[in-house]
Write an enzyme that holds these catalytic residues in place. Sequence first.
Site, PDB file in Angstrom:
ATOM      1  N   SER A 263       6.725  21.321  30.088  1.00 42.73           N
ATOM      2  CA  SER A 263       7.493  20.145  29.698  1.00 42.73           C
ATOM      3  C   SER A 263       6.581  19.080  29.118  1.00 42.73           C
ATOM      4  CB  SER A 263       8.304  19.618  30.887  1.00 42.73           C
ATOM      5  OG  SER A 263       7.733  18.448  31.399  1.00 42.73           O
ATOM      6  N   LYS A 264       7.040  18.553  28.036  1.00 43.22           N
ATOM      7  CA  LYS A 264       6.274  17.546  27.307  1.00 43.22           C
ATOM      8  C   LYS A 264       6.070  16.332  28.219  1.00 43.22           C
ATOM      9  CE  LYS A 264       5.058  15.226  23.447  1.00 43.22           C
ATOM     10  NZ  LYS A 264       3.636  15.289  23.168  1.00 43.22           N
ATOM     11  N   ARG A 265       7.123  16.042  28.990  1.00 42.90           N
ATOM     12  CA  ARG A 265       7.043  14.883  29.870  1.00 42.90           C
ATOM     13  C   ARG A 265       5.932  15.024  30.905  1.00 42.90           C
ATOM     14  NH1 ARG A 265      11.755  13.852  33.253  1.00 42.90           N
ATOM     15  NH2 ARG A 265      12.555  15.691  32.180  1.00 42.90           N
ATOM     16  N   GLY A 267       3.169  16.486  30.323  1.00 46.67           N
ATOM     17  CA  GLY A 267       1.878  16.597  29.646  1.00 46.67           C
ATOM     18  C   GLY A 267       1.594  17.949  29.009  1.00 46.67           C
ATOM     19  N   ASP A 273       0.956  18.891  19.342  1.00 49.40           N
ATOM     20  CA  ASP A 273      -0.238  18.729  20.185  1.00 49.40           C
ATOM     21  C   ASP A 273      -1.190  19.913  19.986  1.00 49.40           C
ATOM     22  OD1 ASP A 273       0.848  16.424  21.293  1.00 49.40           O
ATOM     23  OD2 ASP A 273       1.797  17.512  22.938  1.00 49.40           O
TER      24      ASP A 273
END
Length: 495
Positions: A263-265, A267, A273
């Site tokens: 999950s991007k949230r 990290g 990225d």
Amino acid sequence: MAMDKQWFADMEAKIPHGKVRTRFAPSPTGYMHVGNLRTALYTWLIARNAGGTFILRIEDTDQGRLVEGATDVIYRTMAECGLTHDEGPDVGGPVAPYIQSQRRDTYGKYARLLVELGHAYYCFCEKTESEEDSGEFDRADDPCRDLTPEEVEAKLAAGLPYVIRQRIPHEGTTTFHDVSFGDITVENKDLDDQVLLKRDGLPTYNFANVIDDHLMGITHVVRGSEYLSSAPKYNLLYRGFGWEVPTYVHCSPVMRDAQHKMSKRHGDPSYEDLKEQGFLTDAILNYVALLGWSPKGEKSEQEFFTLQELAEAFDLAGISKSPAIFDMEKLTYFNANYLRGMEPAAFAKVAEPYIRKAVTNPAYDAAEIADLLQARCEKLTDIPEKVDFFDALPEYGVELFTNKKSKTDAQVSLDMLEKTLPVLAALPDWEQDTIHDTLIALAEQLGVKNATLMWPLRIAIAGKAVTPGGAVELCRILGREEVLRRMEIGINKLK
Ligand code: GLU
């Protein structure tokens, strides 16, 4: 309320038939997470494998979550990855528009049609969206489910705000089929009368996806397995309209580890990225393709695939229902292979910006430096640190001159540098072969191993133990004047 049957007939008439049609339907969030990229890729591969049509649809009905510039990220990523679409907002197509917010009227009409067909109802209860989402909604209690047509008319005429909800049968079960999960059956009493059309007149995702997939003639719906639990409700919608259900391909999540979804949230890297971390698009795509799909038959051992090869090999049977773990080391391995396999000129092109982060002196040719690097880096971001010594000789200690394998210590190194310096100073030209042949001849003449002469020279000109390329190549790129200057510095250190 009289419905314009002709309008619905016209919509049906526009639907293309006879070919595989798939769609990637991202919500514009501002980045492409790895799971989404995989969905896009599989969707594209299914279409290309079948000689079908690949459609891009933007799902922007959640107006509260819109992010500025987010659609550009989608277009850019798709283009960069070579996942070209045949129909979409920018290229048009027979079932345009391809942006959900521009299809608002369509959803309203179909929601009302579904009310007329008896599979949806107007609900005037004052519920906030968070109450809707809390899962506590109990349709048995909803008085609106049983309003008479006259009561509904009166409330509508009075201008009361409303939502339209799906009318799920109280009894029975619903079964749906998924390519990798097989048949799944649920009790209808466990399904909620979900909102189809919101108070603002916009559809929920749960409604819009069904309407759009039908009207766009989608044959295969590929999406994340988080939508599995809603699939029975989608089937009831298709059935309610009397439409054919598409083939479902729900993909298991891409995991960070055995317990956690990426999950991007938290990290975990998105596609952007990964690019920034120095991975090549081709390597990312190749690796991502294998997160949840594996080739069969004679290709079952093959790891490296171009996009074209993937399109030829891809099959639904190879999609796995077990979650795949995203392994950075494995991606790095793919990346290193892709870097090595590039044409030197292509590598130089992608490497140049990274070289220039460390090597700003225009006298040093980026392509020549790239040549040294190609076999020696796993990620593009490894590059600056490897070539930082070109611009300026780093501070280093004399202990670097000592190397057992090359049979050097401070004394030997000093001797070698003092003997090499005048020879290099007197070379007729500064070509690689000339430098090379002269140094080899000198070592022979001095009766030492080549390494005994090359090691101190390389340390003196680079100031570090590990360099891309050997003494000869570095001499050639640095140029005579700089080499002699750095050698003097080395000699002084050793004295
Ligand atoms: N807009 C949904 C998402 O981004 C797409 C789900 C689907 O493909 O049906 O998750």
